[in-house]
Design a protein around this motif. Sequence first.
Motif, PDB file in Angstrom:
ATOM      1  N   SER A  28       0.828  -1.205   0.000  1.00 10.12           N
ATOM      2  CA  SER A  28       0.000   0.000   0.000  1.00 10.12           C
ATOM      3  C   SER A  28       0.862   1.255   0.000  1.00 10.12           C
ATOM      4  N   THR A  30       0.187   3.851   1.361  1.00  8.98           N
ATOM      5  CA  THR A  30       0.024   4.542   2.646  1.00  8.98           C
ATOM      6  C   THR A  30       0.825   3.876   3.763  1.00  8.98           C
ATOM      7  N   TYR A  55       3.902   8.536   2.247  1.00  9.80           N
ATOM      8  CA  TYR A  55       2.844   7.667   2.745  1.00  9.80           C
ATOM      9  C   TYR A  55       1.742   8.475   3.435  1.00  9.80           C
ATOM     10  N   ASP A  56       2.127   9.637   3.940  1.00 10.07           N
ATOM     11  CA  ASP A  56       1.198  10.490   4.663  1.00 10.07           C
ATOM     12  C   ASP A  56       0.614  11.591   3.796  1.00 10.07           C
ATOM     13  N   GLY A  57       0.898  11.553   2.515  1.00 13.58           N
ATOM     14  CA  GLY A  57       0.389  12.564   1.600  1.00 13.58           C
ATOM     15  C   GLY A  57       1.267  13.787   1.471  1.00 13.58           C
ATOM     16  N   ARG A  73      -1.929  11.521  -5.440  1.00 10.86           N
ATOM     17  CA  ARG A  73      -2.144  10.092  -5.272  1.00 10.86           C
ATOM     18  C   ARG A  73      -3.631   9.776  -5.237  1.00 10.86           C
ATOM     19  N   THR A  75      -5.438   6.859  -3.312  1.00 11.98           N
ATOM     20  CA  THR A  75      -5.237   5.716  -2.422  1.00 11.98           C
ATOM     21  C   THR A  75      -6.212   4.578  -2.718  1.00 11.98           C
ATOM     22  N   ASN A  78      -4.447   2.766  -5.305  1.00 11.54           N
ATOM     23  CA  ASN A  78      -3.030   2.516  -4.986  1.00 11.54           C
ATOM     24  C   ASN A  78      -2.127   3.034  -6.107  1.00 11.54           C
TER      25      ASN A  78
END
Length: 120
Positions: A28, A30, A55-57, A73, A75, A78
């Motif tokens: 993932s 994230t 991963y946290d944007g 992104r 999510t 993915n």
Amino acid sequence: QVQLQESGPGLVKPSQTLSLTCTVSGGSITTDSWYWSWVRQPPGKGLEWMGFIGYDGSTGYSPSLKSHTSIARDTSKNQFSLQLISVTPEDTAVYYCARFYDSSKTYDYWGQGTQVTVSS
């Protein structure tokens, strides 16, 4: 096994916007400590880091490209994407997406790359 796959047009006209997508499988986007980057290699030149989305944007960009680069992104799919606005022939390159693992400070997974040519 994490896999990355770039997709997008192979030919873009000058002044248009280049849009590329990187689809990630096997993990993932994230997941903590992973940063998802775009890197390009113009013909006859070395690799050029363009930017990342974390991963946290969070995002970060190369200072030389920041004014006309955007990374986002999705999510739910993915995926992460690159937009490069007002392209010129100097943006012709092989574009790669890659994963940067913060714990090891390495780019450990790469896509195969996609050739983008800017030409009228």
